[in-house]
Each structure stands twice: as C-alpha cells, then as structure tokens.
Motif scaffolding. Structure first.
Motif, PDB file in Angstrom:
ATOM      1  N   SER A   1      41.368  30.594  44.201  1.00  0.00           N
ATOM      2  CA  SER A   1      39.995  30.900  43.795  1.00  0.00           C
ATOM      3  C   SER A   1      39.542  32.221  44.404  1.00  0.00           C
ATOM      4  O   SER A   1      38.879  33.039  43.746  1.00  0.00           O
ATOM      5  N   MET A   2      39.891  32.444  45.672  1.00  0.00           N
ATOM      6  CA  MET A   2      39.585  33.726  46.323  1.00  0.00           C
ATOM      7  C   MET A   2      40.224  34.868  45.551  1.00  0.00           C
ATOM      8  O   MET A   2      39.587  35.900  45.285  1.00  0.00           O
TER       9      MET A   2
ATOM     10  N   THR B   1      36.386  34.098  42.295  1.00  0.00           N
ATOM     11  CA  THR B   1      35.469  33.027  41.907  1.00  0.00           C
ATOM     12  C   THR B   1      34.823  32.414  43.151  1.00  0.00           C
ATOM     13  O   THR B   1      35.514  32.134  44.142  1.00  0.00           O
ATOM     14  N   THR B   2      33.533  32.197  43.089  1.00  0.00           N
ATOM     15  CA  THR B   2      32.802  31.633  44.226  1.00  0.00           C
ATOM     16  C   THR B   2      33.252  30.206  44.498  1.00  0.00           C
ATOM     17  O   THR B   2      33.391  29.399  43.575  1.00  0.00           O
TER      18      THR B   2
ATOM     19  N   ARG C   1      26.019  34.156  44.833  1.00  0.00           N
ATOM     20  CA  ARG C   1      27.325  33.804  44.279  1.00  0.00           C
ATOM     21  C   ARG C   1      28.263  35.022  44.335  1.00  0.00           C
ATOM     22  O   ARG C   1      29.409  34.925  44.781  1.00  0.00           O
TER      23      ARG C   1
ATOM     24  N   SER D   1      31.778  35.617  46.665  1.00  0.00           N
ATOM     25  CA  SER D   1      33.079  35.847  46.033  1.00  0.00           C
ATOM     26  C   SER D   1      33.633  37.218  46.399  1.00  0.00           C
ATOM     27  O   SER D   1      34.851  37.374  46.566  1.00  0.00           O
TER      28      SER D   1
END
Length: 383
Positions: free
Chosen positions: A301-302, A306-307, A350, A354
C-alpha cells in the motif's frame, strides 16, 4: 558444481504473499552459486514436477494426493533429506522457511543453513486446525527448537518475531538477522475498468487473524456514504470466501462489497492505487502480537501511494507510525469506521499520510534494500 538450496513447504509460484517473498529470496541466493535448487510443493498438476529457469532448478513434490497435512509434511521432510543427501558434497548454503523443510536439512551437519522464520508452525497451525492437542503442539515446538538451535543463521522479518525467539526459544540475539519484507514501486498505474468511483480496499489472505470481520462490521457504520464500496482482493479461491459471504448477508451489505479473486500483481496494484484507503484490520491475537509478522499489504500500500488505516500493533509500528498511516485500536469496528470516516472527509490529511508513507518506502523498504541485507548474510556465511 557448487549448489545452493532453498526449501519451502509452500506452493511456488502462487498468488499468496509468501510467493512474492520466495521469489526475492531465490533470486538473490541464485547469484551465490552455479545452481540454485528450489524444493517446494506442487499444489496441482498444472505445475510441472521439475522446471528449469536459467540457473534455478525447481523440484516440486506432491500435488493433490489424498494425504492429510501431517502425512504430506512428513513425506516432504523425507524428500528434502534425500535431495540434500544426494548432493551434500556440492551444497554450500541451504536456506529453509519452515520446520518441515528444516528437518531434512539440519540432519546434515556440514552444510551451512539459514532458517527464515516468517511464522512458527505451532502458532500458525491452530488457526487452521483448532482441535490440535497440547501434546501435538508441544511436539511442534520441539521441532522448532531443534531447527532454531541447529541452523547457522536465523532470518526474521520483524523485531517482534526476534523478541519471541529470544525470550521463548533462548536463541542468541546475534544469531538473528531482521530483514523486513519489501515492495517494488510501480512506475505507473491504470484505473481498472470495473473499479468503483469511490472505494476502500482490503487485499490479502482471509484467515481470522486478518480481522476482515471487523472491517465488514465497520462498513455498517458508513451507510451514509451511499456510493462507498469495499473491494476485497483475495489470494484464495472464491469458495474460500463463503463463510465471510454469510456475514456480509447477515450485515445486509451485499451491495457494498465487491470481491476479486487471484488478481495478477499489476492489476492488484492498480486497484490498490485508486482506492481511497487501504485497510489492514489485524486482530489483537497471539499470531499478530506475540509471534508478529511483517504485513506485506502495508508495504505494498505504501508503494502504491495509498493511504493506510491499520491496527495499532507493535509489528505494524515497525513499518509505519501515525505520521505515515492512521493507526486504530484493533478489534473495534466503531473506531475503525470513525478513522475511515475522518480520512474520507479530509482528503488533505489522506494525501499527507500517503506521501510520507511513500517517502519512507523509498528510503527503507524497497526490495532492493532488503536484498542487500540478505546478500550480506550469504556473504558472511561463505567467508
């Protein structure tokens, strides 16, 4: 010819996160000898029993024979032992992921061995087979201790796991090298054609310790976001989702949950990138708190920018702080819903989270960084 061996009681390749990890490990180990032999499970008849790719020879054992877990594991250990015995004069390093692989390796005292402890069988197996007896689990711990004691180096992806090995198995701290998981940062993204306009995402396995039930219950507190969807990208077959489907129906959120099964990596990353949030609702259980893990979903996700909303657990804080992610008390669906709501309503927060998470990924957690650490482990063993 100088051989190295990587043994894993796993199917390779597969859509599981472990397959990503194995790929990185064998790619590096293959550079330290003339040939690398990957010894693993076959899984099904679609995968060849023997396969060669450049200097990597893959040997797969057992497809869908009607063997129970312990029978297959014991036979796998025997196969590993025999393979090592046939080639023991040429093997320099044997790297293994589990006790079933390890027992066939540590029996050969003159071969340098690396035990990669991502998870301990005595902790993992009861989640799959809840009726295991204390006596059986005690035998598993005995085998774990034997592998830990007789390996030359232990690799683990988190300091949480290292702490457990030191305190419960009396492993010397200097013997353990912490090498986290990693991720590659995609160069570009393309929005999937069927992706909802407004969605949050969960991706990964479906075991209870992942906390997906908590996330589904949290969705019931977000009903006022009429167009908000939850996309679940699972690494297992659709039929494995049936127990969760019953909960979805009970919660009356059928129209708000979209399930995707076994996506290719590039497609998965596209879904992650275009999600408003990526949720990692890990439960507060022994598997996550005492043993630890190294959640690949957080790292990926990092990397996708993406938050992240994740359970506030020690192993999660090894990767992100509240400067890079929204951390929430585990097992509390209402608190999880509140965090999701806050971030949906504050896009500037957000984006700030991110951006900082992606920066940290580039500085600390790419696969290139982790492979350099693994390379040093192999070099130290050879010298």
């Amino acid at each position: 010819m100088m051989l190295n061996v990587y043994a894993a009681y796993d199917v390779f390749p597969s859509s599981k996160g472990s397959s990503t990890h194995i790929k990185e490990m064998i790619s590096e180990l293959s550079t330290h000898g003339d040939e690398l032999r990957l010894l693993c499970l076959r899984g099904n008849d679609k995968l060849p029993a023997v396969q060669k790719h450049e200097n990597i020879l893959i040997k797969r054992y057992y497809s869908n024979e009607r063997l129970n877990y312990l029978e297959k594991a014991s036979l796998f250990s025997e196969e590993i032992f025999l393979e090592i015995e046939r080639n023991k004069n040429n093997i320099e390093i044997a790297h293994f992921r589990d006790i079933w692989s390890g027992m066939g390796i540590i029996a050969h005292k003159n071969i340098k061995s690396v035990f990669e402890v991502n998870a301990l069988t005595s902790i993992e197996l009861p989640y799959r087979y809840p009726n295991l007896t204390d006596d059986f689990l005690s035998k598993l711990r005995f085998l774990e201790q034997k592998c830990l004691t007789n390996s030359d180096v232990i690799i683990t992806p988190s300091y949480t796991t290292k702490k457990l090995l030191v305190s419960e198995y009396n492993v010397l701290e200097d013997k353990i090298k912490v090498i986290p998981n990693g991720a590659y940062i995609p160069e570009s993204f393309e929005r999937p054609n069927d992706a909802p306009d407004n969605y949050i995402i969960y991706f990964g396995a479906l075991q209870r310790w992942q906390g997906i039930e908590v996330l589904l219950k949290a969705m019931t507190f977000l009903q006022d976001y009429e167009d908000l969807k939850l996309v679940i990208c699972s690494s297992v077959k659709e039929k494995a989702f049936k127990p969760l489907q019953k909960l979805i129906e009970k919660l009356e959120i059928n129209e708000r949950v979209i399930v995707k099964s076994k996506l290719q990596r590039e497609e998965l990353y596209n879904y992650i990138h275009f999600a408003k949030l990526s949720i990692a609702p890990l439960k507060a259980c022994n598997r996550n708190i005492i043993q630890g893990c190294n959640p690949l979903k957080i790292l990926e996700s990092m990397a996708c920018g993406t938050t992240i909303v994740a359970s506030d657990l020690p192993v999660v804080r090894e990767l992100v702080s509240d400067k890079e992610a929204m951390l929430v008390e585990p097992d509390r669906e209402l608190d999880l819903a509140r965090c999701i709501r806050f971030l949906l309503d504050t896009p500037e927060e957000r984006i700030a989270l991110s951006d900082r998470a992606l920066k940290k990924m580039k500085e600390e957690f790419t696969w290139q960084i982790q492979v350099k650490k693994l390379n040093q482990v192999y070099e130290d063993l050879r010298n």
